[in-house]
Design an enzyme around this catalytic site. Structure first.
Site, PDB file in Angstrom:
ATOM      1  N   THR A 121       0.751  -1.130   0.171  1.00 28.23           N
ATOM      2  CA  THR A 121       0.082   0.086  -0.073  1.00 28.23           C
ATOM      3  C   THR A 121       0.907   1.376  -0.056  1.00 28.23           C
ATOM      4  O   THR A 121       1.987   1.525   0.561  1.00 28.23           O
ATOM      5  CB  THR A 121      -0.933  -0.079   1.004  1.00 28.23           C
ATOM      6  OG1 THR A 121      -1.570   1.315   1.412  1.00 28.23           O
ATOM      7  CG2 THR A 121      -0.038  -0.254   2.776  1.00 28.23           C
ATOM      8  N   ASP A 122       0.060   2.275  -0.450  1.00 22.79           N
ATOM      9  CA  ASP A 122       0.840   3.655  -0.554  1.00 22.79           C
ATOM     10  C   ASP A 122       1.254   4.311   0.915  1.00 22.79           C
ATOM     11  O   ASP A 122       1.736   5.110   1.196  1.00 22.79           O
ATOM     12  CB  ASP A 122       0.291   4.500  -1.374  1.00 22.79           C
ATOM     13  CG  ASP A 122      -1.231   4.829  -1.106  1.00 22.79           C
ATOM     14  OD1 ASP A 122      -1.831   4.310   0.061  1.00 22.79           O
ATOM     15  OD2 ASP A 122      -1.874   5.785  -1.510  1.00 22.79           O
ATOM     16  N   GLU A 123       0.147   3.384   1.828  1.00 21.12           N
ATOM     17  CA  GLU A 123       0.393   4.195   3.356  1.00 21.12           C
ATOM     18  C   GLU A 123       1.547   3.974   4.020  1.00 21.12           C
ATOM     19  O   GLU A 123       1.856   4.464   4.988  1.00 21.12           O
ATOM     20  CB  GLU A 123      -0.715   3.536   3.950  1.00 21.12           C
ATOM     21  CG  GLU A 123      -2.074   3.770   3.749  1.00 21.12           C
ATOM     22  CD  GLU A 123      -3.273   3.626   4.498  1.00 21.12           C
ATOM     23  OE1 GLU A 123      -3.163   3.532   5.727  1.00 21.12           O
ATOM     24  OE2 GLU A 123      -4.457   3.836   4.009  1.00 21.12           O
ATOM     25  N   TYR A 145      -1.641  -0.433  11.147  1.00 23.97           N
ATOM     26  CA  TYR A 145      -1.937  -1.209   9.745  1.00 23.97           C
ATOM     27  C   TYR A 145      -0.707  -0.810   8.844  1.00 23.97           C
ATOM     28  O   TYR A 145      -0.070  -1.786   8.469  1.00 23.97           O
ATOM     29  CB  TYR A 145      -3.284  -0.536   9.068  1.00 23.97           C
ATOM     30  CG  TYR A 145      -3.223  -0.923   7.860  1.00 23.97           C
ATOM     31  CD1 TYR A 145      -3.196  -2.236   7.321  1.00 23.97           C
ATOM     32  CD2 TYR A 145      -3.244   0.070   6.678  1.00 23.97           C
ATOM     33  CE1 TYR A 145      -3.312  -2.694   5.761  1.00 23.97           C
ATOM     34  CE2 TYR A 145      -3.236  -0.182   5.309  1.00 23.97           C
ATOM     35  CZ  TYR A 145      -3.226  -1.647   4.974  1.00 23.97           C
ATOM     36  OH  TYR A 145      -3.422  -1.914   3.441  1.00 23.97           O
ATOM     37  N   LYS A 149       2.161  -3.299   7.515  1.00 24.77           N
ATOM     38  CA  LYS A 149       2.420  -3.499   6.047  1.00 24.77           C
ATOM     39  C   LYS A 149       3.958  -3.057   5.626  1.00 24.77           C
ATOM     40  O   LYS A 149       4.584  -3.814   4.730  1.00 24.77           O
ATOM     41  CB  LYS A 149       1.631  -2.841   5.225  1.00 24.77           C
ATOM     42  CG  LYS A 149       0.094  -3.115   5.255  1.00 24.77           C
ATOM     43  CD  LYS A 149      -0.488  -4.543   4.713  1.00 24.77           C
ATOM     44  CE  LYS A 149      -0.298  -4.565   3.203  1.00 24.77           C
ATOM     45  NZ  LYS A 149      -0.534  -5.881   2.694  1.00 24.77           N
TER      46      LYS A 149
HETATM   47  P1  NAD Z   1      -9.769  -7.082   2.442  1.00 25.97           P
HETATM   48  O1  NAD Z   1      -9.794  -6.796   4.003  1.00 25.97           O
HETATM   49  O2  NAD Z   1     -11.071  -6.666   1.630  1.00 25.97           O
HETATM   50  O3  NAD Z   1      -9.627  -8.611   2.192  1.00 25.97           O
HETATM   51  C1  NAD Z   1      -8.636  -9.125   2.897  1.00 25.97           C
HETATM   52  C2  NAD Z   1      -8.672 -10.770   2.478  1.00 25.97           C
HETATM   53  O4  NAD Z   1      -7.521 -11.382   3.434  1.00 25.97           O
HETATM   54  C3  NAD Z   1     -10.057 -11.258   3.119  1.00 25.97           C
HETATM   55  O5  NAD Z   1     -10.497 -12.163   2.239  1.00 25.97           O
HETATM   56  C4  NAD Z   1      -9.748 -11.996   4.588  1.00 25.97           C
HETATM   57  O6  NAD Z   1     -10.429 -13.059   4.820  1.00 25.97           O
HETATM   58  C5  NAD Z   1      -8.347 -12.408   4.289  1.00 25.97           C
HETATM   59  N1  NAD Z   1      -7.339 -12.668   5.155  1.00 25.97           N
HETATM   60  C6  NAD Z   1      -7.319 -11.970   6.342  1.00 25.97           C
HETATM   61  N2  NAD Z   1      -6.432 -12.607   7.284  1.00 25.97           N
HETATM   62  C7  NAD Z   1      -6.019 -13.650   6.676  1.00 25.97           C
HETATM   63  C8  NAD Z   1      -4.808 -14.617   7.116  1.00 25.97           C
HETATM   64  N3  NAD Z   1      -4.437 -14.665   8.475  1.00 25.97           N
HETATM   65  N4  NAD Z   1      -5.007 -15.854   6.501  1.00 25.97           N
HETATM   66  C9  NAD Z   1      -5.466 -15.724   5.081  1.00 25.97           C
HETATM   67  N5  NAD Z   1      -6.306 -14.731   4.677  1.00 25.97           N
HETATM   68  C10 NAD Z   1      -6.596 -13.730   5.524  1.00 25.97           C
HETATM   69  O7  NAD Z   1      -8.665  -6.189   1.903  1.00 25.97           O
HETATM   70  P2  NAD Z   1      -8.326  -5.681   0.266  1.00 25.97           P
HETATM   71  O8  NAD Z   1      -8.940  -4.179   0.480  1.00 25.97           O
HETATM   72  O9  NAD Z   1      -8.896  -6.319  -0.569  1.00 25.97           O
HETATM   73  O10 NAD Z   1      -6.786  -5.551   0.445  1.00 25.97           O
HETATM   74  C11 NAD Z   1      -6.055  -6.522  -0.126  1.00 25.97           C
HETATM   75  C12 NAD Z   1      -4.583  -6.457  -0.063  1.00 25.97           C
HETATM   76  O11 NAD Z   1      -4.385  -5.159  -0.906  1.00 25.97           O
HETATM   77  C13 NAD Z   1      -3.957  -5.938   1.448  1.00 25.97           C
HETATM   78  O12 NAD Z   1      -2.691  -6.453   1.444  1.00 25.97           O
HETATM   79  C14 NAD Z   1      -4.008  -4.434   1.751  1.00 25.97           C
HETATM   80  O13 NAD Z   1      -3.071  -3.979   2.459  1.00 25.97           O
HETATM   81  C15 NAD Z   1      -3.823  -4.140   0.215  1.00 25.97           C
HETATM   82  N6  NAD Z   1      -4.111  -2.854  -0.462  1.00 25.97           N
HETATM   83  C16 NAD Z   1      -5.355  -2.503  -0.348  1.00 25.97           C
HETATM   84  C17 NAD Z   1      -5.932  -1.142  -0.910  1.00 25.97           C
HETATM   85  C18 NAD Z   1      -7.359  -0.694  -0.696  1.00 25.97           C
HETATM   86  O14 NAD Z   1      -7.558   0.406  -0.935  1.00 25.97           O
HETATM   87  N7  NAD Z   1      -8.183  -1.610  -0.212  1.00 25.97           N
HETATM   88  C19 NAD Z   1      -4.869  -0.533  -1.312  1.00 25.97           C
HETATM   89  C20 NAD Z   1      -3.627  -0.818  -1.476  1.00 25.97           C
HETATM   90  C21 NAD Z   1      -3.268  -1.961  -1.183  1.00 25.97           C
HETATM   91  O1  DAU Z   2      -4.160   4.024   0.373  1.00 25.63           O
HETATM   92  C1  DAU Z   2      -4.374   2.569   0.352  1.00 25.63           C
HETATM   93  C2  DAU Z   2      -5.119   2.223   1.689  1.00 25.63           C
HETATM   94  O2  DAU Z   2      -6.359   2.699   1.463  1.00 25.63           O
HETATM   95  C3  DAU Z   2      -5.095   0.582   1.900  1.00 25.63           C
HETATM   96  O3  DAU Z   2      -3.836   0.305   2.250  1.00 25.63           O
HETATM   97  C4  DAU Z   2      -6.058   0.351   3.090  1.00 25.63           C
HETATM   98  O4  DAU Z   2      -6.394  -0.900   3.149  1.00 25.63           O
HETATM   99  C5  DAU Z   2      -7.446   0.978   2.903  1.00 25.63           C
HETATM  100  O5  DAU Z   2      -8.379   0.664   3.781  1.00 25.63           O
HETATM  101  C6  DAU Z   2      -7.380   2.397   2.649  1.00 25.63           C
HETATM  102  O6  DAU Z   2      -7.000   3.190   3.794  1.00 25.63           O
HETATM  103  P1  DAU Z   2      -7.559   4.570   4.173  1.00 25.63           P
HETATM  104  O7  DAU Z   2      -7.545   4.916   5.347  1.00 25.63           O
HETATM  105  O8  DAU Z   2      -7.285   5.478   3.075  1.00 25.63           O
HETATM  106  O9  DAU Z   2      -9.222   4.230   3.674  1.00 25.63           O
HETATM  107  P2  DAU Z   2     -10.625   4.354   4.186  1.00 25.63           P
HETATM  108  O10 DAU Z   2     -11.601   3.887   3.335  1.00 25.63           O
HETATM  109  O11 DAU Z   2     -10.579   3.771   5.581  1.00 25.63           O
HETATM  110  O12 DAU Z   2     -10.606   6.077   4.365  1.00 25.63           O
HETATM  111  C7  DAU Z   2     -10.579   6.841   3.469  1.00 25.63           C
HETATM  112  C8  DAU Z   2     -10.489   8.383   3.753  1.00 25.63           C
HETATM  113  O13 DAU Z   2     -11.921   8.474   4.154  1.00 25.63           O
HETATM  114  C9  DAU Z   2      -9.573   8.588   4.955  1.00 25.63           C
HETATM  115  O14 DAU Z   2      -9.239   9.937   4.786  1.00 25.63           O
HETATM  116  C10 DAU Z   2     -10.565   8.592   6.199  1.00 25.63           C
HETATM  117  C11 DAU Z   2     -11.930   9.074   5.754  1.00 25.63           C
HETATM  118  N1  DAU Z   2     -13.324   8.433   6.259  1.00 25.63           N
HETATM  119  C12 DAU Z   2     -13.316   6.955   6.342  1.00 25.63           C
HETATM  120  C13 DAU Z   2     -14.153   6.297   6.896  1.00 25.63           C
HETATM  121  C14 DAU Z   2     -14.243   4.855   6.904  1.00 25.63           C
HETATM  122  C15 DAU Z   2     -14.124   9.233   6.611  1.00 25.63           C
HETATM  123  O15 DAU Z   2     -13.970  10.322   6.559  1.00 25.63           O
HETATM  124  N2  DAU Z   2     -15.235   8.756   7.364  1.00 25.63           N
HETATM  125  C16 DAU Z   2     -15.305   7.167   7.383  1.00 25.63           C
HETATM  126  O16 DAU Z   2     -16.204   6.782   7.977  1.00 25.63           O
END
Ligand code: NAD
Ligand code: DAU
Length: 333
Positions: A121-123, A145, A149
């Site tokens: 992730t970019d985070e 988190y 990562k």
């Molecule tokens: P998500 O939370 O929707 O899904 C995570 C999945 O991992 C689920 O199916 C869960 O059951 C599984 N899981 C959790 N713990 C586990 C374990 N111990 N063993 C096996 N499976 C397990 O997540 P997502 O948003 O699809 O993110 C997927 C990946 O991409 C993550 O590594 C996250 O850090 C990365 N990522 C997410 C975003 C985003 O915006 N959502 C952005 C950049 C990177």
């Molecule tokens: O940048 C990549 C990341 O994006 C991934 O690595 C993470 O897994 C994913 O959860 C996401 O993280 P963020 O914290 O950016 O996403 P989130 O959807 O939780 O929040 C997006 C923005 O919205 C953030 O500035 C917080 C704000 N927010 C979020 C929620 C849930 C609100 O204002 N209200 C809310 O209820």
């Protein structure tokens, strides 16, 4: 190619599985623990396709990983605890899955000489007020988190440097699209808007995220898998940046709801102000994002409107208790 896709029942993983089976003809074994965020429903349309197999299990369980890996050529690891707010209230599982789980997968890849793509992730770079992060920017994670990562990424790099493992990292910006669990900004706001619940915006709502459609990110991960250089990191950012309030206003408009539903609530602890990623390195491999945020957001609103079968069981289940703990108020029935 036969892939082990860890976390393939989650949001991005399930979209990736669909893409690899249908567009690339890969075989796919999904290993997923099915936490609250993992849902077999997200894979139900591919469940009977040839070349697909599903195993329930944690990536921290070496025996289960060994079973899942039989005959696989590469590992793509999406499995993680992913929600920043949950990492603030309950960090424990983030350390087990994101840290130890990644270590177990790396050991399994090393034993078998497999390619390993770590989805990150970019985070991990932290917040940036101006400009854009490159792959050489320092890691300055802010939340449990992102720290977990970043730790996993460092371990992945160490397996390349120390053992010569074919390990690569692909770091994405904020994904949105179908099958995203409604704890994240976009689906949470869409479902609240459709139901007429208040939309809880943290702080002043001016935090900026770099939005990427999930199918674009999955294609970036696929590009890194196929053509990335071992040991390298690849950033994959979306084409548009947007402040949260702007995102929420657009969702209200698309749902035909009034802005009076917006409720400014106390800020997230340690809330990163802005993320921004340059993707030159993965673009040099031939990837580019295809979907602009406004178009993708319209499609996503339509998907949630049309697919209540997927989210209604979530919104009426344990999620209600999570929501009350997190926001101090109940959802409408
Ligand atoms: P998500 O939370 O929707 O899904 C995570 C999945 O991992 C689920 O199916 C869960 O059951 C599984 N899981 C959790 N713990 C586990 C374990 N111990 N063993 C096996 N499976 C397990 O997540 P997502 O948003 O699809 O993110 C997927 C990946 O991409 C993550 O590594 C996250 O850090 C990365 N990522 C997410 C975003 C985003 O915006 N959502 C952005 C950049 C990177
Ligand atoms: O940048 C990549 C990341 O994006 C991934 O690595 C993470 O897994 C994913 O959860 C996401 O993280 P963020 O914290 O950016 O996403 P989130 O959807 O939780 O929040 C997006 C923005 O919205 C953030 O500035 C917080 C704000 N927010 C979020 C929620 C849930 C609100 O204002 N209200 C809310 O209820």
């Amino acid at each position: 190619m036969k892939l082990l896709v860890c976390g393939g029942a989650g949001f991005i993983g399930s979209n990736f599985v669909r893409q690899r089976l249908r567009e690339h003809g890969d075989g796919v074994v999904v290993l997923d623990k099915l936490t609250y965020a993992g849902r077999e429903e997200s894979l139900q349309d591919v469940h009977d396709e040839p070349g697909f197999a599903f195993l329930r299990g944690g990536i921290e369980d070496a025996d289960r990983v060994a079973e899942a890996l039989a005959d696989c050529d590469a590992i793509v690891n999406f499995a993680a605890e992913t929600h920043v707010d949950r990492s603030i209230s309950e960090p424990d599982a983030f350390i087990t899955t994101n840290g130890r789980g990644t270590y177990v997968l790396l050991e399994a890849a090393r034993d078998r000489g497999l390619r390993h793509v770590q989805v990150s992730t970019d985070e991990v770079y932290g917040s940036i007020e101006e400009g854009t992060f490159t792959e050489d920017s320092p890691l300055r994670p802010s939340s449990p988190y992102s720290a977990s990562k970043a730790g996993a990424d460092l371990l992945v790099s160490s397996y390349f440097h120390t053992f010569g493992l074919e390990a690569l990292i692909c770091r994405g910006s904020n994904n949105y699209g179908p099958f995203q669990y409604p704890e994240k900004l976009v689906p949470l706001m869409i479902l609240n808007a459709l139901a007429g619940d208040p939309l809880p915006v943290y702080g002043d709502g001016m935090n900026v995220r770099n939005w990427i459609h999930v199918e674009d990110f999955c294609r970036a991960v696929g590009t890194v898998l196929e053509r990335g250089e071992p040991g390298a990191v690849y950033n994959a950012g979306g084409p548009d940046e947007c402040a949260n309030l702007q995102v929420v206003r657009r969702i209200l408009e698309l749902c035909g709801r009034d802005e009076a539903l917006i409720e400014l609530v106390p800020d997230r602890l340690g809330h990163d102000r802005r993320y921004s990623l340059s993707s030159d390195r993965v673009r040099a491999l031939g990837w580019e994002p295809r979907t602009r945020f406004d178009d993708g957001l319209q499609d996503t609103v339509r998907w949630y409107r049309d697919n209540g079968w997927w989210w209604e069981p979530i919104r009426s289940g344990e999620y209600r208790a999570y929501y009350e703990r997190q926001y101090g108020r109940a959802l409408r029935d």
